[in-house]
Every structure is written in structure tokens, then in C-alpha cells.
Motif scaffolding. Structure first.
Motif, PDB file in Angstrom:
ATOM      1  N   HIS A 173      -1.164   0.693  -6.397  1.00 13.65           N
ATOM      2  CA  HIS A 173      -2.314   1.598  -6.524  1.00 13.65           C
ATOM      3  C   HIS A 173      -3.641   0.919  -6.214  1.00 13.65           C
ATOM      4  O   HIS A 173      -4.669   1.605  -6.056  1.00 13.65           O
ATOM      5  CB  HIS A 173      -2.349   2.209  -7.926  1.00 13.65           C
ATOM      6  CG  HIS A 173      -2.720   1.225  -9.009  1.00 13.65           C
ATOM      7  ND1 HIS A 173      -4.024   0.935  -9.337  1.00 13.65           N
ATOM      8  CD2 HIS A 173      -1.942   0.466  -9.834  1.00 13.65           C
ATOM      9  CE1 HIS A 173      -4.047   0.038 -10.307  1.00 13.65           C
ATOM     10  NE2 HIS A 173      -2.786  -0.268 -10.625  1.00 13.65           N
ATOM     11  N   THR A 174      -3.659  -0.412  -6.114  1.00 16.08           N
ATOM     12  CA  THR A 174      -4.903  -1.118  -5.782  1.00 16.08           C
ATOM     13  C   THR A 174      -5.097  -1.208  -4.262  1.00 16.08           C
ATOM     14  O   THR A 174      -6.090  -1.779  -3.813  1.00 16.08           O
ATOM     15  CB  THR A 174      -4.902  -2.537  -6.378  1.00 16.08           C
ATOM     16  OG1 THR A 174      -3.893  -3.335  -5.734  1.00 16.08           O
ATOM     17  CG2 THR A 174      -4.651  -2.494  -7.873  1.00 16.08           C
ATOM     18  N   LYS A 175      -4.167  -0.674  -3.497  1.00 14.38           N
ATOM     19  CA  LYS A 175      -4.242  -0.707  -2.037  1.00 14.38           C
ATOM     20  C   LYS A 175      -4.587   0.680  -1.495  1.00 14.38           C
ATOM     21  O   LYS A 175      -4.434   1.687  -2.177  1.00 14.38           O
ATOM     22  CB  LYS A 175      -2.909  -1.168  -1.428  1.00 14.38           C
ATOM     23  CG  LYS A 175      -2.359  -2.463  -2.009  1.00 14.38           C
ATOM     24  CD  LYS A 175      -3.226  -3.661  -1.656  1.00 14.38           C
ATOM     25  CE  LYS A 175      -2.571  -4.948  -2.150  1.00 14.38           C
ATOM     26  NZ  LYS A 175      -3.391  -6.145  -1.856  1.00 14.38           N
ATOM     27  N   THR A 176      -5.027   0.712  -0.237  1.00 18.60           N
ATOM     28  CA  THR A 176      -5.276   1.959   0.469  1.00 18.60           C
ATOM     29  C   THR A 176      -4.192   2.136   1.530  1.00 18.60           C
ATOM     30  O   THR A 176      -3.777   1.169   2.169  1.00 18.60           O
ATOM     31  CB  THR A 176      -6.665   1.950   1.127  1.00 18.60           C
ATOM     32  OG1 THR A 176      -7.659   1.956   0.098  1.00 18.60           O
ATOM     33  CG2 THR A 176      -6.874   3.169   2.022  1.00 18.60           C
ATOM     34  N   TYR A 177      -3.742   3.401   1.731  1.00 22.15           N
ATOM     35  CA  TYR A 177      -2.663   3.692   2.668  1.00 22.15           C
ATOM     36  C   TYR A 177      -3.101   4.776   3.655  1.00 22.15           C
ATOM     37  O   TYR A 177      -3.862   5.695   3.306  1.00 22.15           O
ATOM     38  CB  TYR A 177      -1.411   4.159   1.918  1.00 22.15           C
ATOM     39  CG  TYR A 177      -0.806   3.081   1.051  1.00 22.15           C
ATOM     40  CD1 TYR A 177       0.256   2.316   1.504  1.00 22.15           C
ATOM     41  CD2 TYR A 177      -1.318   2.812  -0.218  1.00 22.15           C
ATOM     42  CE1 TYR A 177       0.814   1.319   0.708  1.00 22.15           C
ATOM     43  CE2 TYR A 177      -0.785   1.815  -1.012  1.00 22.15           C
ATOM     44  CZ  TYR A 177       0.286   1.071  -0.552  1.00 22.15           C
ATOM     45  OH  TYR A 177       0.817   0.086  -1.341  1.00 22.15           O
ATOM     46  N   ARG A 178      -2.602   4.646   4.878  1.00 24.60           N
ATOM     47  CA  ARG A 178      -2.932   5.620   5.927  1.00 24.60           C
ATOM     48  C   ARG A 178      -1.661   6.360   6.359  1.00 24.60           C
ATOM     49  O   ARG A 178      -0.627   5.749   6.615  1.00 24.60           O
ATOM     50  CB  ARG A 178      -3.529   4.907   7.143  1.00 24.60           C
ATOM     51  CG  ARG A 178      -4.044   5.867   8.230  1.00 24.60           C
ATOM     52  CD  ARG A 178      -4.465   5.117   9.471  1.00 24.60           C
ATOM     53  NE  ARG A 178      -3.301   4.532  10.148  1.00 24.60           N
ATOM     54  CZ  ARG A 178      -3.372   3.478  10.957  1.00 24.60           C
ATOM     55  NH1 ARG A 178      -4.534   2.887  11.187  1.00 24.60           N
ATOM     56  NH2 ARG A 178      -2.280   3.003  11.532  1.00 24.60           N
ATOM     57  N   PHE A 179      -1.761   7.690   6.421  1.00 19.87           N
ATOM     58  CA  PHE A 179      -0.677   8.561   6.868  1.00 19.87           C
ATOM     59  C   PHE A 179      -0.959   9.022   8.290  1.00 19.87           C
ATOM     60  O   PHE A 179      -2.123   9.187   8.676  1.00 19.87           O
ATOM     61  CB  PHE A 179      -0.602   9.814   5.994  1.00 19.87           C
ATOM     62  CG  PHE A 179       0.046   9.637   4.657  1.00 19.87           C
ATOM     63  CD1 PHE A 179       1.099  10.452   4.279  1.00 19.87           C
ATOM     64  CD2 PHE A 179      -0.398   8.676   3.746  1.00 19.87           C
ATOM     65  CE1 PHE A 179       1.704  10.309   3.046  1.00 19.87           C
ATOM     66  CE2 PHE A 179       0.194   8.532   2.512  1.00 19.87           C
ATOM     67  CZ  PHE A 179       1.252   9.353   2.159  1.00 19.87           C
ATOM     68  N   SER A 180       0.096   9.286   9.057  1.00 24.25           N
ATOM     69  CA  SER A 180      -0.082   9.927  10.357  1.00 24.25           C
ATOM     70  C   SER A 180       1.189  10.652  10.755  1.00 24.25           C
ATOM     71  O   SER A 180       2.281  10.374  10.239  1.00 24.25           O
ATOM     72  CB  SER A 180      -0.467   8.913  11.434  1.00 24.25           C
ATOM     73  OG  SER A 180       0.629   8.082  11.767  1.00 24.25           O
ATOM     74  N   VAL A 181       1.067  11.602  11.681  1.00 22.51           N
ATOM     75  CA  VAL A 181       2.201  12.281  12.296  1.00 22.51           C
ATOM     76  C   VAL A 181       1.693  12.974  13.557  1.00 22.51           C
ATOM     77  O   VAL A 181       0.546  13.425  13.617  1.00 22.51           O
ATOM     78  CB  VAL A 181       2.843  13.307  11.329  1.00 22.51           C
ATOM     79  CG1 VAL A 181       1.908  14.464  11.036  1.00 22.51           C
ATOM     80  CG2 VAL A 181       4.172  13.820  11.870  1.00 22.51           C
ATOM     81  N   TRP A 182       2.542  13.009  14.584  1.00 20.65           N
ATOM     82  CA  TRP A 182       2.225  13.740  15.804  1.00 20.65           C
ATOM     83  C   TRP A 182       2.720  15.181  15.674  1.00 20.65           C
ATOM     84  O   TRP A 182       3.819  15.428  15.169  1.00 20.65           O
ATOM     85  CB  TRP A 182       2.891  13.095  17.013  1.00 20.65           C
ATOM     86  CG  TRP A 182       2.256  11.820  17.464  1.00 20.65           C
ATOM     87  CD1 TRP A 182       2.616  10.551  17.122  1.00 20.65           C
ATOM     88  CD2 TRP A 182       1.155  11.680  18.377  1.00 20.65           C
ATOM     89  NE1 TRP A 182       1.807   9.631  17.743  1.00 20.65           N
ATOM     90  CE2 TRP A 182       0.903  10.296  18.533  1.00 20.65           C
ATOM     91  CE3 TRP A 182       0.356  12.583  19.077  1.00 20.65           C
ATOM     92  CZ2 TRP A 182      -0.115   9.810  19.356  1.00 20.65           C
ATOM     93  CZ3 TRP A 182      -0.649  12.098  19.900  1.00 20.65           C
ATOM     94  CH2 TRP A 182      -0.881  10.729  20.036  1.00 20.65           C
ATOM     95  N   ILE A 183       1.902  16.158  16.152  1.00 21.00           N
ATOM     96  CA  ILE A 183       2.221  17.576  16.060  1.00 21.00           C
ATOM     97  C   ILE A 183       1.980  18.241  17.415  1.00 21.00           C
ATOM     98  O   ILE A 183       0.977  17.975  18.076  1.00 21.00           O
ATOM     99  CB  ILE A 183       1.341  18.284  15.002  1.00 21.00           C
ATOM    100  CG1 ILE A 183       1.601  17.719  13.607  1.00 21.00           C
ATOM    101  CG2 ILE A 183       1.568  19.794  15.014  1.00 21.00           C
ATOM    102  CD1 ILE A 183       2.951  18.069  13.052  1.00 21.00           C
TER     103      ILE A 183
END
Length: 468
Positions: A86-96
Motif C-alpha cells: 500500500h506504500t507503492k503506486t500502481y498503474r493500470f492499462s488495457v487496449w480497447i
């Protein structure tokens, strides 16, 4: 016996960076329904994985949403939970990519939970959000790939900047701003990727999903521009030609095998050609059975190899195959082994034809002591899952008024035209029963609340009478 070939074609052209994608998409194989790590949103038939072209022009496995007209959940997935810090930042992605029309809505979101299975997602102002979406809407254009990007920040994050966006897959420019950022609570331990097509009643529409990712933001993750640029990396060298051979045939099938294709990186796929026309695109396999052939007919086959950049090899040697005769010419109709008679073709009883997609048709009555249906899709226990979207009474009433039937249940016209599939219908009926149970339990809670209120009113009435 007819051989069974399982296509295990992976995400051809998968990215290779210093940090690995936290989502394992190697389970994506050609077929329908859920796979390990990705549980379907909607019916199995609405979730199809097939070989197609990625945003970068490579042959890959795409996840395709195929709306069935029920105007509800129409494709996409809930990913499995992954462990996070929880002390980290995360990036989400997906192609549509969406085709045909803009009916329905695309939802791009997440879930975060703690060890006790409680929701732990916050807006940037620290407001709790138990149904978090980075974005819901339509991409600017049809028939075009877009990259959707969203961020979940660390639990101590105090900024208000919205970093996510929708990016044009050709120009790389951000064409939509305003995607919602989120943050963790200090007890968040798990994270889920989810993306859906919802409320699309147009059965001609298709929505394609490709290359979902979750990356920790630590300087080792690929940049957004690198995701847009794709995996080709300047590879222009094609594989060498494979060597093709025939390993058997029946009156309607031909079994092929090949060897020898090499590449400077890796051979990732093969194309089979029948009489100069593309028959199939496969994964990293070395055998294939061609079906649907005509008895006593000669066909010419060739094969080519593909690499991750989509480079195609020279054509292999040509192999000529003549199928067996259907009868009297060396062909075999019925086979018997271990007291079991088998037949490789379709069977028609009381009729001369078998509808496409079926192996047996009976025009008349059938009597048997028992029928067992083996379903390949998920049994409706998903109704009791925490993330199941139970329709409201208002939605059910509106659907009944507009469609004249319950949500997901086929119409009388559909049943009259196509009949019913026993396994699928029992699944749908159980889904309705389980939904009704949830409604009953909810009503029971409300009734108990009203009974408690009535008891308090009686006590107050007695107190008033005592005072008077």
C-alpha cells in the motif's frame, strides 16, 4: 479417431521490460469463457478469445465481447487479486477497440481489499469508494485501438492531480482526460484489474480487449509511450520456412505436421493454407487437423511461420492430400473397438440434414432413462460473489416492461426459432432462483427492521397511556 487439438496460442508480441507485468496473460488461449486469472463478465458465449491483429499489427490472442442482446453484462473480466504494497503506486492499462456502434458502455476499473476482504479504495480526498472505476464511457472513434491508463496511489498520497487518460493508439496523444485516480488505505493488501462492456443490446457490436497490465511505479516499468510503441523493436527478419508433411487423413479430415522453422528471436505462430487460401492461424504448435473436407477430393496444403513482430516466413513445401472415399472406396464409416461402435461424421435420424454446429439431429421423439449435460461454463454460484451486480427492482421491472421477460432469459420467439439448451437453461433458471433468494433475504432484513419499529411504537403507546 479424430484427434483433438488444443490451441494454446499465447499473447504473441508480449512486452519485455525491466519490470514484469503483474498480470499473467499467458493463460489466454483461443476459446470462450473464463481462464486462469480472468473470470468472465457476462455469459461464456459473450467472452470469446480469438486470433487477431494487435494495436501494433501482430497476430495475437484478443479477448472479444460478443453481446447476446440481454442488455446487461456483455463481456470483459474480473481479474484475480494480486498482493500489493500500500506504500507503492500502481498503474493500470488495457487496449480497447469497439466496432459497429457505440451502444453500451465500457467500464475500466479496479478493486482493492485488505486481509479481511474489506474494500479499501479511496478517492484522492480520502472518501471511500467500494465500486471504483477509472473511467466509464465510449472511445472517440469506432474500429480504432485506444490505450486506457489509470493510477492507484500509495496510502499517504496527498496530491489531487488526475494522471490517467485515454490515448490514441496511432498518434500516441492523450485524447481523453479526466480519468479518476484512486489511493489505498493503510491496510490494503490486494488489488484487482477489471474491465467490462455493459448494457449493450446490439448483437452486431463487438468490443476487443488486449494486453491488460498492472505495473508498480518504481522507474523500472515501461513508459506509456513504450506501451503505445509496442513490442516490435525494429525486428524485420522473418523466420525460415518450415517443412510440412501429411500424417494421415479420413474422408473429411487431413492431419498435418511441420518442423524446421527458426528465427533470430522466436517463432510464435503458424499459418496454414489450403489450396492457396488461409485456413487457420495457430500458436506455437507443430500439428493441425483440417476438418470439413469433401470425401475423395485432393487438396494442396502449405504452411508459413511468424515471429513476434509479425514477420512471415517463405512458404513451405506443398503437400498434396487426397481424402478417403465416403463409402466403397476404402473409406471407413463405422469403427468398433472394446464393444463400442463409433462414427466420425454427423448423424441424422428422421431427417436428411444436421444443422451447422451440431453432430446429431433427430426429427421426432427421443426416449431415454436419463440425460446428463456436462457444462463447460461457470455454474451460477457467481451470483453469491461479493462483486456480483444484482439488478435493482427498478431495473428488473423496466426490463420486463420493455422486453416481456426476465434479464438474460431468452424470448419466446428465440425459443420457438432455436429451441433451448438444457444445460444453459437450467443454469439461467438457477441464476434467477439465487437472485430471488438475495432479494428475499434483503426483504427479510427490512421486515425485521419494521417489526422492531412496530415494537417501539407499542412501547411508546403504553407509555403515553400510563401518563394519561
Amino acid at each position: 479417431m479424430k484427434s483433438i487439438l488444443k490451441l494454446s496460442l499465447l499473447l504473441i508480441g508480449a512486452f519485455s521490460f525491466a519490470q514484469n507485468n503483474l498480470l499473467d496473460t499467458s493463460t489466454w488461449t483461443v476459446g470462450t469463457g473464463s481462464v486462469s486469472g480472468f473470470s468472465v463478465n457476462g455469459a461464456d458465449a459473450e467472452n470469446v478469445r480469438e486470433v487477431g491483429l494487435s494495436p501494433h499489427g501482430n497476430n495475437v490472442v484478443l479477448w472479444k465481447a460478443v453481446p447476446d442482446g440481454s442488455d446487461n453484462a456483455d463481456g470483459g473480466w474480473n481479474g484475480s487479486y494480486i498482493n500489493i504494497d500500500h506504500t507503492k503506486t500502481y498503474r493500470f492499462s488495457v487496449w480497447i477497440k469497439k466496432t459497429n456502434s457505440t451502444d453500451g458502455t465500457t467500464y475500466f476499473g479496479l478493486y482493492t481489499k485488505d486481509a479481511a476482504d474489506n474494500h479499501t479504495t479511496l478517492l484522492l480526498d480520502n472518501t471511500a469508494n467500494n465500486n471504483p472505476y477509472f473511467w466509464a464511457g465510449d472511445t472517440p472513434q469506432l474500429d480504432k485501438w485506444y490505450l486506457l491508463v489509470g493510477f492507484v496511489h500509495n496510502s499517504s498520497y496527498t496530491g489531487t492531480t488526475v494522471n490517467g487518460g485515454v490515448y490514441d493508439g496511432v498518434t500516441g496523444t492523450k485524447v481523453l482526460n479526466g480519468l479518476q485516480d484512486f489511493k489505498f488505505t493503510a491496510n490494503a493488501t490486494r488489488l484487482m484489474h477489471r474491465v467490462y462492456l455493459y448494457f449493450n443490446a446490439n448483437t452486431l457490436d463487438r468490443q476487443f480487449f488486449y494486453s491488460p497490465t498492472i505495473y508498480e511505479i518504481n522507474g523500472q516499468e515501461p513508459t506509456i509511450q513504450e506501451l503505445i510503441n509496442g513490442p516490435n523493436g525494429g525486428d524485420t527478419q522473418p523466420p525460415t520456412a518450415p517443412t510440412l508433411s501429411s500424417i494421415g487423413q479420413t474422408d473429411t479430415t487431413a492431419d498435418l505436421s511441420w518442423t524446421g522453422a527458426t528465427d533470430d528471436t522466436a517463432v510464435t505462430a503458424y499459418k496454414i493454407y489450403k489450396d492457396g487460401t488461409l485456413e487457420a492461424t495457430l500458436g506455437s504448435v507443430s500439428t493441425y487437423q483440417v476438418t470439413g473436407l469433401t470425401a475423395g477430393t485432393t487438396y494442396n496444403f502449405t504452411v508459413t511461420a511468424l515471429d513476434a513482430a509479425g514477420n512471415e516466413s517463405p512458404v513451405s513445401n506443398a503437400v498434396s492430400v487426397t481424402t478417403n472415399g465416403s463409402s466403397g472406396g476404402g473409406g471407413t464409416i463405422w469403427n468398433e473397438a472394446n464393444s463400442v461402435a463409433s462414427y466420425a461424421g454427423n448423424v441424422a435420424v428422421g431427417t436428411a440434414t444436421v444443422p451447422s454446429g451440431y453432430q446429431m439431429a433427430i426429427d421426432g421423439k427421443l426416449i431415454t432413462e436419463e440425460v446428463k449435460v456436462q457444462l463447460s461454463g461457470a455454474w451460477p454460484d457467481y451470483v453469491f460473489a461479493e462483486d456480483y451486480t444484482l439488478p435493482t427492482f427498478e431495473e428488473v421491472e423496466k426490463h420486463i416492461q420493455e422486453k416481456g421477460r426476465l434479464i438474460n432469459i431468452p424470448s419466446a420467439d428465440e425459443v420457438d426459432a432455436n429451441g433451448i439448451e438444457l444445460g444453459e437453461m437450467n443454469k439461467l433458471l438457477l441464476e434467477k432462483i439465487e437472485e430471488q433468494m438475495l432479494y428475499i433475504l434483503d426483504q427479510e432484513k427490512k421486515i425485521k427492521g419494521l417489526q422492531g419499529l412496530e415494537n417501539r411504537i407499542r412501547v411508546l403507546e403504553k407509555m403515553l397511556k400510563t401518563k394519561n
